[in-house]
Design a protein around this motif. Structure first.
Motif, PDB file in Angstrom:
ATOM      1  N   TYR A  35     -13.000   8.471   2.433  1.00 12.56           N
ATOM      2  CA  TYR A  35     -12.743   9.094   1.344  1.00 12.56           C
ATOM      3  C   TYR A  35     -13.957   9.605   0.681  1.00 12.56           C
ATOM      4  O   TYR A  35     -15.205   8.881   0.812  1.00 12.56           O
ATOM      5  CB  TYR A  35     -12.211   8.270   0.132  1.00 12.56           C
ATOM      6  N   HIS A  62       0.852  -1.282   0.116  1.00 10.38           N
ATOM      7  CA  HIS A  62       0.045   0.054   0.097  1.00 10.38           C
ATOM      8  C   HIS A  62       0.933   1.241   0.059  1.00 10.38           C
ATOM      9  O   HIS A  62       1.761   1.251   0.599  1.00 10.38           O
ATOM     10  CB  HIS A  62      -0.876  -0.052   1.136  1.00 10.38           C
ATOM     11  N   THR A  63       0.311   2.319  -0.946  1.00 14.40           N
ATOM     12  CA  THR A  63       1.250   3.592  -1.143  1.00 14.40           C
ATOM     13  C   THR A  63       1.231   4.278   0.363  1.00 14.40           C
ATOM     14  O   THR A  63      -0.131   4.213   0.669  1.00 14.40           O
ATOM     15  CB  THR A  63       0.725   4.126  -2.128  1.00 14.40           C
ATOM     16  N   THR A  64       2.041   4.939   0.657  1.00 19.68           N
ATOM     17  CA  THR A  64       1.870   5.816   1.756  1.00 19.68           C
ATOM     18  C   THR A  64       2.331   7.074   1.679  1.00 19.68           C
ATOM     19  O   THR A  64       3.068   7.480   0.756  1.00 19.68           O
ATOM     20  CB  THR A  64       3.013   5.049   2.945  1.00 19.68           C
ATOM     21  N   GLY A  65       1.813   8.114   2.344  1.00 19.76           N
ATOM     22  CA  GLY A  65       1.930   9.408   2.215  1.00 19.76           C
ATOM     23  C   GLY A  65       3.340   9.828   2.540  1.00 19.76           C
ATOM     24  O   GLY A  65       3.781   9.352   3.499  1.00 19.76           O
ATOM     25  N   SER A 102      -2.945   6.324   0.454  1.00 17.71           N
ATOM     26  CA  SER A 102      -3.265   7.111  -0.571  1.00 17.71           C
ATOM     27  C   SER A 102      -4.830   6.735  -1.084  1.00 17.71           C
ATOM     28  O   SER A 102      -5.235   5.523  -0.545  1.00 17.71           O
ATOM     29  CB  SER A 102      -2.400   6.889  -1.770  1.00 17.71           C
ATOM     30  N   ARG A 103      -5.275   7.333  -1.911  1.00 17.47           N
ATOM     31  CA  ARG A 103      -6.722   7.147  -2.329  1.00 17.47           C
ATOM     32  C   ARG A 103      -6.779   5.583  -2.898  1.00 17.47           C
ATOM     33  O   ARG A 103      -7.555   4.872  -2.459  1.00 17.47           O
ATOM     34  CB  ARG A 103      -7.131   8.174  -3.201  1.00 17.47           C
ATOM     35  N   ASP A 104      -5.756   5.602  -3.818  1.00 16.55           N
ATOM     36  CA  ASP A 104      -5.975   4.314  -4.584  1.00 16.55           C
ATOM     37  C   ASP A 104      -5.716   2.862  -3.716  1.00 16.55           C
ATOM     38  O   ASP A 104      -6.272   2.108  -3.682  1.00 16.55           O
ATOM     39  CB  ASP A 104      -5.035   3.865  -5.567  1.00 16.55           C
ATOM     40  N   THR A 162       0.009  14.128   5.758  1.00 18.93           N
ATOM     41  CA  THR A 162      -0.526  13.617   4.432  1.00 18.93           C
ATOM     42  C   THR A 162      -1.200  12.306   4.647  1.00 18.93           C
ATOM     43  O   THR A 162      -0.880  11.895   6.030  1.00 18.93           O
ATOM     44  CB  THR A 162       0.745  13.462   3.497  1.00 18.93           C
ATOM     45  N   PRO A 163      -2.038  11.831   3.836  1.00 22.30           N
ATOM     46  CA  PRO A 163      -2.939  10.583   4.160  1.00 22.30           C
ATOM     47  C   PRO A 163      -1.938   9.471   4.438  1.00 22.30           C
ATOM     48  O   PRO A 163      -0.833   9.312   3.644  1.00 22.30           O
ATOM     49  CB  PRO A 163      -3.772  10.626   3.129  1.00 22.30           C
ATOM     50  N   HIS A 182      -6.569  15.323   3.894  1.00 22.36           N
ATOM     51  CA  HIS A 182      -6.560  15.719   2.541  1.00 22.36           C
ATOM     52  C   HIS A 182      -7.758  16.569   2.231  1.00 22.36           C
ATOM     53  O   HIS A 182      -8.855  16.021   2.562  1.00 22.36           O
ATOM     54  CB  HIS A 182      -6.465  14.627   1.435  1.00 22.36           C
TER      55      HIS A 182
END
Ligand code: SIN
Ligand code: CO
Length: 409
Positions: free
Chosen positions: A145, A8-11, A65-67, A61-62, A167
């Protein structure tokens, strides 16, 4: 259950934390609480009144991420979709496959994902900042979101919550109204009448604390993400049910009763077999009246109950675990940390690890230290490494996936 990939992408803001996250000390003013100390916040606001904090976490930052949040909602995280299309409230429970969510260009919908801290280390790190409240009260980090105009309607919650804007912008209106009656015709909790008395537009880094039962409504202005740090407040009924179940399961109730099982040697022959005999009611009442407990039972119950992982939590043991010698060598270089899903509580007689009580004669110092900090530095581990019972225990926890090598993620 499929294993969750760690991709998972991180802010950038939170993922760049270079020291293990720490809760603010009780007597040191913190921006997180509008320059109040945690002690002042607890005295003046906790469970008492709302607090708006501008720039509680500047540059936030979140954590996800949204995705990545959408991806989580398609896997085993608990997710809900709330839409308010053409003035009609609707709610659906996840999981949501990629095509199940409305387009991000469509107005007025919200995706809520519960327990993000169980799936992502940055979300867990964010939760750490709120550990000036005891762990037994801390529930989870929920992330929402929303597209422009999205929200979940005016409602109230039965627990305390910190609403951190991570965000975009959200307009919050709140009210301390007495009338908390809900609309009966909707699939979600929406107040029949909402009378806000305050209103603010929250920007990234701003945070709103709400005690239980404050009516609130948050509406996204443009694309928006909010983190809710929620607490648990079990009802008296829930606690009593769980406690009696806990005692009964361990045979603690029958141990104190003269009869371990119902007996009725004096029962006479009856003409009305379907009738509940008065004598039976009296005898059962007498059995129930003998149920007693002490504070040790209560502490054991609370430690066990509140360290129990939520349903669906699955630990991921290392696929090729290091043997104890190699594990020690690695921990001497990098230290150790509790897995983000691990719950470790203690009192002066026991520690409670993921729902199991372990009684110990005199808690060794390192255990409360690990439970409070959730990590052991390499230097601290060095001081423990000469005790083979400690290294064997920690190796066992590592093999079960309860601790990880590395003082921070
Ligand atoms: C949200 O994040 O959209 C809702 C949070 C809440 O009102 O409790
Ligand atoms: Co709410």
């Amino acid at each position: 259950m499929p294993k969750r990939p760690q991709a998972h992408t991180t802010g950038p803001g939170l993922s760049q934390i270079s020291v293990p996250p720490q809760p603010p000390a009780p007597d040191i003013p913190t921006a997180l609480l509008g320059n109040l100390t945690p002690a002042q916040f607890m005295r003046q606001y906790w469970q008492k009144k709302p607090l708006l904090v501008r720039q509680a976490i500047p540059g936030v930052t979140p954590p996800v991420s949204r995705d990545a949040l959408f991806e989580m909602a398609g896997e085993d995280a608990e997710a809900r979709l709330v839409t308010h299309f053409r003035h009609k409230w609707q709610m659906q429970q996840g999981p949501f496959a990629a095509g199940d969510l409305p387009s991000v260009r469509q107005r007025a919908w919200t995706l809520l994902v519960q327990g993000v801290d169980l799936h992502n280390d940055c979300a867990r790190a964010l939760l750490e900042r709120f550990r000036f409240v005891p762990d037994v009260r801390l529930d989870d980090l929920m992330m929402s979101y929303a597209t422009d105009g999205g929200g979940v309607g005016a409602h109230f919650d039965s627990y305390d919550v910190f609403l951190l804007q991570v965000h975009g912008k959200r307009r919050w209106r709140i009210g301390a109204q007495r009338d908390l009656s809900l609309r009966a015709d909707l699939p979600l909790k929406v107040l029949q009448h909402f009378e806000p008395d305050e209103e603010w537009l929250l920007e990234p880094g701003d945070m709103l604390y709400l005690p239980p039962h404050i009516a609130h409504d948050g509406v996204a202005e443009g694309e928006c993400m909010t983190c809710s740090i929620g607490f648990r407040a079990p009802s008296a009924d829930e606690l009593t049910t769980q406690f009696l179940y806990y005692l009964a399961e361990r045979g603690e109730l029958s141990a104190r009763s003269s009869a371990a099982r119902y007996r009725d040697p004096q029962q006479t022959a009856v003409q009305h077999p379907a009738q509940l005999p008065d004598a039976l009611v009296e005898r059962v009442e007498a059995i129930l009246a003998k149920a007693t407990w002490n504070s040790r039972h209560v502490a054991s119950f609370l430690g066990t109950h509140f360290s129990e992982p939520k349903p669906h939590v699955v630990f991921e043991p290392p696929q090729r675990p290091l043997d104890e010698m190699r594990f020690i060598r690695r921990a001497l270089i990098s230290g150790l940390r509790l897995d983000r899903k691990t719950l470790l509580l203690y009192d002066n007689r026991s520690y409670f690890l993921n729902g199991e009580e372990n009684r110990v004669s005199g808690l060794k110092k390192w255990l409360p230290e690990l439970a409070d900090k959730r990590y052991l530095t390499a230097a601290r581990f060095l001081t423990l490494s000469s005790d083979s019972s400690v290294t064997a225990l920690l190796h066992e926890w590592y093999c079960a996936g309860w601790i990880q090598i590395g003082a921070h993620a």
